[in-house]
Design a protein around this motif. Sequence first.
Motif, mmCIF file in Angstrom:
data_model
loop_
_atom_site.group_PDB
_atom_site.id
_atom_site.type_symbol
_atom_site.label_atom_id
_atom_site.label_comp_id
_atom_site.label_asym_id
_atom_site.label_seq_id
_atom_site.Cartn_x
_atom_site.Cartn_y
_atom_site.Cartn_z
ATOM 1 N N ILE A 160 13.268 7.513 -0.716
ATOM 2 C CA ILE A 160 15.012 6.656 -0.292
ATOM 3 C C ILE A 160 15.128 7.889 1.500
ATOM 4 O O ILE A 160 15.495 6.936 2.191
ATOM 5 C CB ILE A 160 16.308 7.033 -0.795
ATOM 6 C CG1 ILE A 160 16.141 6.401 -2.056
ATOM 7 C CG2 ILE A 160 17.295 6.567 -0.084
ATOM 8 C CD1 ILE A 160 17.081 5.463 -3.039
ATOM 9 N N GLU A 161 15.269 8.911 1.595
ATOM 10 C CA GLU A 161 15.325 9.335 2.390
ATOM 11 C C GLU A 161 14.547 9.214 4.001
ATOM 12 O O GLU A 161 14.177 9.399 5.332
ATOM 13 C CB GLU A 161 14.620 11.032 2.597
ATOM 14 C CG GLU A 161 15.656 11.363 1.939
ATOM 15 C CD GLU A 161 15.360 11.562 0.119
ATOM 16 O OE1 GLU A 161 14.909 10.992 -0.118
ATOM 17 O OE2 GLU A 161 16.566 12.063 -0.659
ATOM 18 N N LEU A 162 13.117 8.868 3.247
ATOM 19 C CA LEU A 162 12.129 8.292 4.025
ATOM 20 C C LEU A 162 11.663 7.201 5.013
ATOM 21 O O LEU A 162 10.791 6.569 4.586
ATOM 22 C CB LEU A 162 10.692 8.630 3.804
ATOM 23 C CG LEU A 162 10.209 10.962 4.089
ATOM 24 C CD1 LEU A 162 9.313 11.236 3.317
ATOM 25 C CD2 LEU A 162 11.174 10.937 5.925
ATOM 26 N N GLY A 214 -2.671 -0.576 6.737
ATOM 27 C CA GLY A 214 -2.127 -1.340 7.371
ATOM 28 C C GLY A 214 -0.780 -1.967 7.344
ATOM 29 O O GLY A 214 -1.045 -2.657 6.254
ATOM 30 N N VAL A 215 0.213 -1.896 8.138
ATOM 31 C CA VAL A 215 1.791 -2.392 7.838
ATOM 32 C C VAL A 215 1.359 -4.332 7.480
ATOM 33 O O VAL A 215 1.595 -4.946 6.213
ATOM 34 C CB VAL A 215 2.372 -2.530 9.276
ATOM 35 C CG1 VAL A 215 3.678 -3.041 8.552
ATOM 36 C CG2 VAL A 215 2.522 -0.775 8.417
ATOM 37 N N HIS A 216 0.119 -5.059 8.107
ATOM 38 C CA HIS A 216 0.572 -6.056 7.865
ATOM 39 C C HIS A 216 -0.900 -6.500 7.211
ATOM 40 O O HIS A 216 -1.605 -8.144 7.538
ATOM 41 C CB HIS A 216 0.335 -6.600 9.094
ATOM 42 C CG HIS A 216 2.034 -6.953 8.970
ATOM 43 N ND1 HIS A 216 2.877 -7.673 9.286
ATOM 44 C CD2 HIS A 216 2.648 -6.159 10.792
ATOM 45 C CE1 HIS A 216 4.020 -7.469 10.015
ATOM 46 N NE2 HIS A 216 3.952 -6.060 11.193
ATOM 47 N N HIS A 217 -1.871 -5.305 7.321
ATOM 48 C CA HIS A 217 -3.335 -5.272 6.161
ATOM 49 C C HIS A 217 -3.409 -5.103 4.810
ATOM 50 O O HIS A 217 -3.398 -5.429 4.272
ATOM 51 C CB HIS A 217 -4.247 -4.909 7.350
ATOM 52 C CG HIS A 217 -5.184 -5.004 7.033
ATOM 53 N ND1 HIS A 217 -5.696 -6.763 7.455
ATOM 54 C CD2 HIS A 217 -6.407 -4.635 6.703
ATOM 55 C CE1 HIS A 217 -7.315 -6.168 7.193
ATOM 56 N NE2 HIS A 217 -7.755 -4.944 6.606
ATOM 57 N N ASP A 218 -2.648 -3.499 4.689
ATOM 58 C CA ASP A 218 -2.825 -3.355 2.709
ATOM 59 C C ASP A 218 -1.700 -2.101 2.888
ATOM 60 O O ASP A 218 -1.398 -1.169 3.592
ATOM 61 C CB ASP A 218 -4.005 -2.991 3.207
ATOM 62 C CG ASP A 218 -4.280 -2.483 1.103
ATOM 63 O OD1 ASP A 218 -3.831 -2.030 0.705
ATOM 64 O OD2 ASP A 218 -5.654 -2.273 1.014
ATOM 65 N N GLU A 271 3.455 10.510 5.702
ATOM 66 C CA GLU A 271 2.931 11.564 7.680
ATOM 67 C C GLU A 271 1.900 11.337 7.945
ATOM 68 O O GLU A 271 1.739 11.128 8.808
ATOM 69 C CB GLU A 271 2.972 13.375 6.375
ATOM 70 C CG GLU A 271 2.195 14.219 7.078
ATOM 71 C CD GLU A 271 3.098 14.427 8.958
ATOM 72 O OE1 GLU A 271 4.419 13.826 8.662
ATOM 73 O OE2 GLU A 271 2.434 15.379 9.135
ATOM 74 N N GLU A 272 0.339 11.178 7.071
ATOM 75 C CA GLU A 272 -0.618 11.115 7.713
ATOM 76 C C GLU A 272 -1.578 10.425 8.363
ATOM 77 O O GLU A 272 -2.052 10.144 9.480
ATOM 78 C CB GLU A 272 -1.881 10.611 6.316
ATOM 79 C CG GLU A 272 -3.499 11.166 7.214
ATOM 80 C CD GLU A 272 -3.721 12.564 7.132
ATOM 81 O OE1 GLU A 272 -3.072 14.069 7.128
ATOM 82 O OE2 GLU A 272 -4.797 12.813 8.299
ATOM 83 N N TYR A 273 -0.740 8.758 7.999
ATOM 84 C CA TYR A 273 -0.820 7.258 8.689
ATOM 85 C C TYR A 273 -0.352 7.278 9.887
ATOM 86 O O TYR A 273 -0.657 7.503 10.752
ATOM 87 C CB TYR A 273 -0.635 6.666 7.957
ATOM 88 C CG TYR A 273 -0.451 5.303 8.550
ATOM 89 C CD1 TYR A 273 -1.735 4.152 8.238
ATOM 90 C CD2 TYR A 273 0.202 4.893 9.192
ATOM 91 C CE1 TYR A 273 -1.898 3.176 8.636
ATOM 92 C CE2 TYR A 273 -0.178 3.035 9.880
ATOM 93 C CZ TYR A 273 -1.207 2.925 9.475
ATOM 94 O OH TYR A 273 -1.671 0.956 10.421
ATOM 95 N N HIS A 331 -0.848 6.879 13.753
ATOM 96 C CA HIS A 331 0.435 5.255 14.364
ATOM 97 C C HIS A 331 1.505 5.463 14.569
ATOM 98 O O HIS A 331 2.415 4.530 14.997
ATOM 99 C CB HIS A 331 0.666 4.386 13.107
ATOM 100 C CG HIS A 331 -1.149 3.619 13.301
ATOM 101 N ND1 HIS A 331 -2.340 4.463 11.870
ATOM 102 C CD2 HIS A 331 -1.913 2.402 13.296
ATOM 103 C CE1 HIS A 331 -3.446 4.382 12.029
ATOM 104 N NE2 HIS A 331 -3.439 3.299 12.704
ATOM 105 N N GLY A 332 1.971 6.609 14.848
ATOM 106 C CA GLY A 332 3.666 6.677 14.626
ATOM 107 C C GLY A 332 4.146 6.147 13.779
ATOM 108 O O GLY A 332 3.778 6.026 12.808
ATOM 109 N N TYR A 333 5.899 7.169 13.145
ATOM 110 C CA TYR A 333 5.915 7.073 12.598
ATOM 111 C C TYR A 333 6.357 5.987 11.644
ATOM 112 O O TYR A 333 6.836 4.340 12.510
ATOM 113 C CB TYR A 333 7.516 7.348 12.422
ATOM 114 C CG TYR A 333 8.365 7.360 10.945
ATOM 115 C CD1 TYR A 333 8.746 8.033 9.811
ATOM 116 C CD2 TYR A 333 9.531 6.685 11.177
ATOM 117 C CE1 TYR A 333 8.873 8.286 8.870
ATOM 118 C CE2 TYR A 333 10.769 6.916 9.776
ATOM 119 C CZ TYR A 333 9.719 8.076 8.949
ATOM 120 O OH TYR A 333 10.695 7.913 7.788
ATOM 121 N N THR A 334 5.792 5.523 10.157
ATOM 122 C CA THR A 334 5.357 4.285 10.098
ATOM 123 C C THR A 334 5.827 3.581 9.102
ATOM 124 O O THR A 334 4.695 3.590 7.936
ATOM 125 C CB THR A 334 4.210 3.666 9.634
ATOM 126 O OG1 THR A 334 3.603 3.872 11.583
ATOM 127 C CG2 THR A 334 3.319 1.977 10.160
#
Length: 421
Positions: free
Chosen positions: A185-187, A145-149, A167-169, A173-176
């Motif tokens: 860098i492209e992502l 998780g962005v604010h978890h791990d 991609e899988e996440y 969860h939407g583009y994260t």
Amino acid sequence: MPTEHKHCQCQETQNHFLERAFESLQLENAQRELLLSAFRETTVSIPLRPHRTDDDGGELHTYTGYRVQHNHARGPFKGGLRFHQSVNMGEIRALAQLMTWKTALVNVPFGGAKGGIAVDPNQLSQYALETLTKRFVQKMGLVFGVHHDIPAPDVGTNPQVMAWILEEYSKTHGYTPAIVTGKPIELGGSAGRLEATGRGVAYLTGKIASEMALPIKDAAVVIQGFGNVGFHTAQHLAAMGARVIALSDAHNGVICETGIDIEQAHHYVTKTGWLEGLPGTESINNAELLELSCDILIPAAIEATINCDNADAIQARLVVEAANMPITHLADTTLCERGIMVVPDLLANAGGVLTSYYEWVQNLQEFPWEYDTVMLRLEQRLGQVYQQVHDLAKQGNTDLRTAAYELAIGRVNQAMALRGF
Ligand code: NAD
């Protein structure tokens, strides 16, 4: 010299270094226990038919994946993912702990974690590797998780693997982009992240060598491991005027006393898969390489390569731990007694997690930084941290490693107390 047990060296080494810092910080047993215990350890099984490109036939194999979240007192769990055949829970546990101390030492708002899959990625097709990575993320869905791990690259993983994780996440969860660092860098990857660990190693090596009256210009450097960290370390040291006389990979090493052309070596490895046979060099094995006469030795491969068997034979004046835990605690004591300066992993290779933090910040702000900004901040912060560690070591009449652990553990302990863990 006592014999070491190879399979439990990581945790033993870590515990030994921690004990020294615990003593000097005068921590109570309950505090020590809390600092040592992991928040959560997750193991997953990942079935895959690895050798087929369409995954609907062939022999079924079940891989084991791990994620250890050690401590999050100072921020979300942070740490790399390792794809290597020798990955096991004991190793991941020790490396996760090390991440907690490393993020605390460089004072970024992260905790520590580590993960991986017991697999030799070189034996898999790209398609199988992509499928394996994505299934790992599906099974670890609730853990990341962005604010978890937030995972990152380590041995056997690279920006492409990070892109598959993103991609899988993002499917659920939407583009994260902030879910993973070390991305292309492209992502949303950061300028300079790919080279950051090696660049930081080279920067600190130059700084500390000059304090030892060891000019980096023409210094003879030996580097074990020529992957992401080894290559970028060699590249930057060569640019600073050092003579990289020997390099190695898991297969074998090469030597050239007048200095190896690093760009040529990189090009050769990209083409052939290994260093062996690099034009203008002679062959040398990994054991011989570590014992070469040189000014600076940089282990940049895996754990415990400098151990009881070879610590007495190391000839360098300065050893910089670009890899995590490349020196066992018994070997560390021997090097110390022999007056060899050792720059510990949690300081030496912290440029990686520092730049991962910068990447995460850029993702959260949706505002990319220029390459020069990243590099300036990286070197400034590493320089400041080194100075703090150096001063503490001098004050306590101890070595850089003990001082670095003291600083880091003190910060984690304070955060746990404030939060009421
Ligand atoms: P990598 O997979 O890109 O490269 C590893 C290199 O080590 C390869 O050249 C491989 O052939 C070699 N190697 C593997 N086993 C070996 C052995 N038994 N003997 C000699 N060489 C061997 O990995 P990397 O990302 O460069 O990581 C190297 C070390 O740096 C690891 O300890 C890792 O945990 C640490 N590290 C990496 C980063 C990062 O940003 N990638 C950050 C901090 C620390």
